[in-house]
Design a protein around this motif. Structure first.
Motif, PDB file in Angstrom:
ATOM      1  N   UNK A  31       0.819  -1.321   0.149  1.00  0.00           N
ATOM      2  CA  UNK A  31       0.058  -0.054  -0.039  1.00  0.00           C
ATOM      3  C   UNK A  31       0.865   1.376  -0.049  1.00  0.00           C
ATOM      4  N   UNK A  32       1.889   1.284   0.800  1.00  0.00           N
ATOM      5  CA  UNK A  32       2.895   2.504   0.706  1.00  0.00           C
ATOM      6  C   UNK A  32       3.354   2.511  -0.664  1.00  0.00           C
ATOM      7  N   UNK A  50       3.611  17.418   4.476  1.00  0.00           N
ATOM      8  CA  UNK A  50       2.305  17.204   4.271  1.00  0.00           C
ATOM      9  C   UNK A  50       1.778  15.805   3.454  1.00  0.00           C
ATOM     10  N   UNK A  51       2.873  15.289   2.774  1.00  0.00           N
ATOM     11  CA  UNK A  51       2.558  14.100   2.131  1.00  0.00           C
ATOM     12  C   UNK A  51       3.225  12.932   2.678  1.00  0.00           C
ATOM     13  N   UNK A  57       1.303   6.245   6.416  1.00  0.00           N
ATOM     14  CA  UNK A  57       0.463   5.806   7.230  1.00  0.00           C
ATOM     15  C   UNK A  57      -0.811   6.143   7.133  1.00  0.00           C
ATOM     16  N   UNK A  58      -1.246   7.123   6.710  1.00  0.00           N
ATOM     17  CA  UNK A  58      -2.551   7.462   6.636  1.00  0.00           C
ATOM     18  C   UNK A  58      -3.455   6.813   5.752  1.00  0.00           C
ATOM     19  N   UNK A  59      -2.905   6.681   4.374  1.00  0.00           N
ATOM     20  CA  UNK A  59      -3.880   5.801   3.497  1.00  0.00           C
ATOM     21  C   UNK A  59      -3.949   4.541   3.735  1.00  0.00           C
ATOM     22  N   UNK A  60      -2.638   4.023   4.159  1.00  0.00           N
ATOM     23  CA  UNK A  60      -2.635   2.505   4.441  1.00  0.00           C
ATOM     24  C   UNK A  60      -3.430   1.921   5.552  1.00  0.00           C
ATOM     25  N   UNK A  65      -8.923   0.012   7.202  1.00  0.00           N
ATOM     26  CA  UNK A  65     -10.285  -0.052   7.902  1.00  0.00           C
ATOM     27  C   UNK A  65     -11.430  -0.339   6.869  1.00  0.00           C
ATOM     28  N   UNK A  66     -10.982   0.427   5.743  1.00  0.00           N
ATOM     29  CA  UNK A  66     -12.334   0.270   4.753  1.00  0.00           C
ATOM     30  C   UNK A  66     -12.467  -0.959   3.962  1.00  0.00           C
TER      31      UNK A  66
END
Length: 212
Positions: A31-32, A50-51, A57-60, A65-66
């Protein structure tokens, strides 16, 4: 219920641990790499302030969760109790958040669920948790509606199940025709009586009226 989706805003250079067991979560390393590649493809610098946390971390974590609906380990335990009646059980106004499998954009709305118990009933909060679990995956609204209805029928050994979902799709609102509309789907398992169908429809109408 509580979802740990609030994330710190500070950056970190630490990558997430590799997760390769599909039964417990997504492959974070893949995912990273994938998110970093997408950022690069659209002309962004993945390493700019900011990216960095976005792809590390955030998108993985978000994807973990989703996509819980793809993992049996995340399915809520549907503990049942002896039924004292066989009247229709109706639960309206269940929030639904899912991902369109065609565009990977969200669709969101409301689910209404009803079932006629056979010998057992389930706690009302479990209906909410079950809908949430089923919705956390890449799917179509029609498929999600069907899977909730058939899944509940099997979990509860219910004689009849009715499920209706009304949702707005971001793949229509944010792209394509760029118009926000509502799509409604309904699935029925078993043979509910005419009176049960009418009660279900009336309960939805009352719920819709209360939210306006």
């Amino acid at each position: 219920m509580s979802d740990d989706t609030t994330l710190d805003d500070h950056s970190t250079d630490e990558s997430l641990p590799i997760q390769t067991d599909p039964a417990t979560g997504i492959d974070h390393e893949k995912a990273q790499r994938g998110v970093r590649l997408v950022l690069d493809a659209i002309g962004e610098d993945p390493d700019r302030p900011g990216l960095t946390d976005t792809w590390q971390r955030r998108i993985p974590e978000m994807l973990d969760t989703l996509t819980e609906g793809d993992r049996q380990a995340a399915k809520p335990t549907m503990r049942t109790f002896e039924a004292t009646h066989d009247d229709l059980v109706v639960k309206t106004g269940i929030p639904v958040y899912s991902l369109c499998e065609h565009h990977m954009l969200p669709y969101h709305g409301t689910a209404h669920v009803a079932y006629r118990p056979d010998d057992e009933v389930v706690g009302l909060s479990k209906l909410i948790r079950y809908v949430r679990w089923q919705s956390r995956r890449l799917t179509m609204q029609e498929e999600l509606t069907r899977d909730i209805a058939r899944g509940l029928a099997g979990e509860l050994d219910a004689e009849a199940v009715l499920v209706e979902i009304s949702a707005t799709h971001m793949c229509e609102a944010m792209r394509g025709i760029e118009t926000e509309t509502t799509t409604t789907t309904r699935e029925i398992v078993g043979e509910p009586t005419a009176a049960e169908r009418e009660r279900f429809t009336d309960a939805i109408a009352r719920a819709d009226g209360e939210t306006r």
